[in-house]
Design an enzyme around this catalytic site. Structure first.
Site, PDB file in Angstrom:
ATOM      1  N   CYS A   1       0.846  -1.194   0.000  1.00  0.00           N
ATOM      2  CA  CYS A   1       0.000   0.000   0.000  1.00  0.00           C
ATOM      3  C   CYS A   1       0.883   1.247   0.000  1.00  0.00           C
ATOM      4  O   CYS A   1       1.771   1.350  -0.841  1.00  0.00           O
ATOM      5  CB  CYS A   1      -0.954  -0.083   1.199  1.00  0.00           C
ATOM      6  SG  CYS A   1      -2.307   1.105   1.219  1.00  0.00           S
ATOM      7  N   ILE A   2       0.736   2.162   0.915  1.00  0.00           N
ATOM      8  CA  ILE A   2       1.540   3.373   0.947  1.00  0.00           C
ATOM      9  C   ILE A   2       2.843   3.178   1.723  1.00  0.00           C
ATOM     10  O   ILE A   2       3.763   4.014   1.635  1.00  0.00           O
ATOM     11  CB  ILE A   2       0.725   4.555   1.547  1.00  0.00           C
ATOM     12  CG1 ILE A   2       1.383   5.916   1.252  1.00  0.00           C
ATOM     13  CG2 ILE A   2       0.508   4.367   3.045  1.00  0.00           C
ATOM     14  CD1 ILE A   2       1.492   6.253  -0.214  1.00  0.00           C
TER      15      ILE A   2
END
Lengths: 220, 220
Positions: A136-137
């Site tokens: 994800c981030i």
């Protein structure tokens, strides 16, 4: 002896902590692959607390370690109480907590500051050649820590152009990936996947995280 | 059109809300089986807030719906805003929230009170013959609601003798189950599994919940 994977949590809930589906899917995939998850988090206040119904910031204060303990069913340690030599690898789930509490990428982008304990832990893994997985981030955090040392990692956060641009500015190479793909930086031993950066499907997220964990196991 | 399963959440965290691994595994299994999860929760305060590191009650107040939204990534509705005719079945994850916030079984045992909206929703499903699935401690809630109406359900919470005794006192029949087993009450269309009541293994919990969801789908 099972290999020990430090799962670095950042609170509990997508908008101010760890994304819960990603964190639980990571714990499930690690267990299925015979790897022992050691849940850890920094013992600091969250950047803020977000009402997950309306997205607004509340007046509350919450502690990253204490909220992360909800994901870990109480079995968690502060990063400062962990000796990196006792871990074989790290796994970072995503969620805004990775970009608000482990570092402040969500606020400062490519100029972000990193929590010192998280930075020391990641640097210890880089120094000893132990693998780091992030989804994800969270790969932005790894790009920042490595980039400050001039280490050019290859990571993905999917195909978001702004996030990819920020990652390049931090000194990493961004690899565009679809939700069924992962990026593997064999030289620096970093494995990343887009997870919820690229989909709203929990089944696709679970499959993407399984890909990351399987590759992590191969690298151990 | 996918069948719609109301996933009744009770907060976010095993000691004062929904057990997170069970809730996420349920969302994952439902999606894998092509069933659409509709996350719902009562809009009431939690019984209390528990520090998940030391198990102590804190001074905080938290709302069940707002905390449950963390599991649902914001996609959640209050039970009062749901028309039961729009749901095809219910799924109750466990965690102490099911026995503290949806009812007070954790405090009052077999004499427990049930949240009125949860009770109405379960009764609507019983009346219309729609299936109800529940895992971990949540089957106690179903036993209580049905038992008050003289409906003798057959449910499992694993093999804990005290909990099984309380379930029998509420008018249900308790079926001892191992972690790889589920109890199916075909007459009343209730499917239950022990999940974390019987194990500390996330892989066993995920498999047990998958069993429950597969059987639920067959029943639809």
């Amino acid at each position: 002896m099972s290999k020990k994977i430090g799962v670095v949590l950042s609170g509990s809930g997508v908008y101010d902590g760890s994304e819960l589906h990603e964190a639980v899917c990571a714990l499930l995939s690690l267990a299925r692959e015979g790897l022992k998850a050691i849940c850890i988090a920094p013992d600091v206040d969250q950047m803020h607390v977000v009402d997950h119904i309306n997205g607004e910031t509340t007046e509350e204060r919450r502690n990253v370690l204490r909220e992360s303990a909800r994901i870990a069913r109480g079995e968690i340690k502060a990063i400062e109480d962990i000796n990196p030599t006792n871990l074989d690898a790290l796994f970072f789930p995503g969620g805004f907590g990775a970009a608000k509490n482990l570092c402040n990428f969500a606020v400062k982008g490519s100029e972000c500051d990193v929590n010192p304990e998280v930075e020391s832990l990641v640097n210890a893994m880089l120094d000893s050649g132990k693998p780091i997985a992030a989804v994800c981030i969270a790969p932005a955090l790894i790009a920042r820590i490595a980039g400050k040392r001039g280490i050019r990692t290859e990571v993905t956060i999917g195909n978001d152009p702004d996030a990819a641009d920020a990652i390049e500015k931090m000194g990493a190479r961004h690899i565009n990936c679809a939700i069924n793909e992962i990026a593997v930086d064999s030289k620096n031993r970093i494995i990343t996947g887009p997870a919820y950066m690229m989909t709203s499907s929990i089944t696709e997220v679970a499959a993407n995280i399984e890909q990351v964990v399987v590759r992590l196991k191969e690298m151990l």
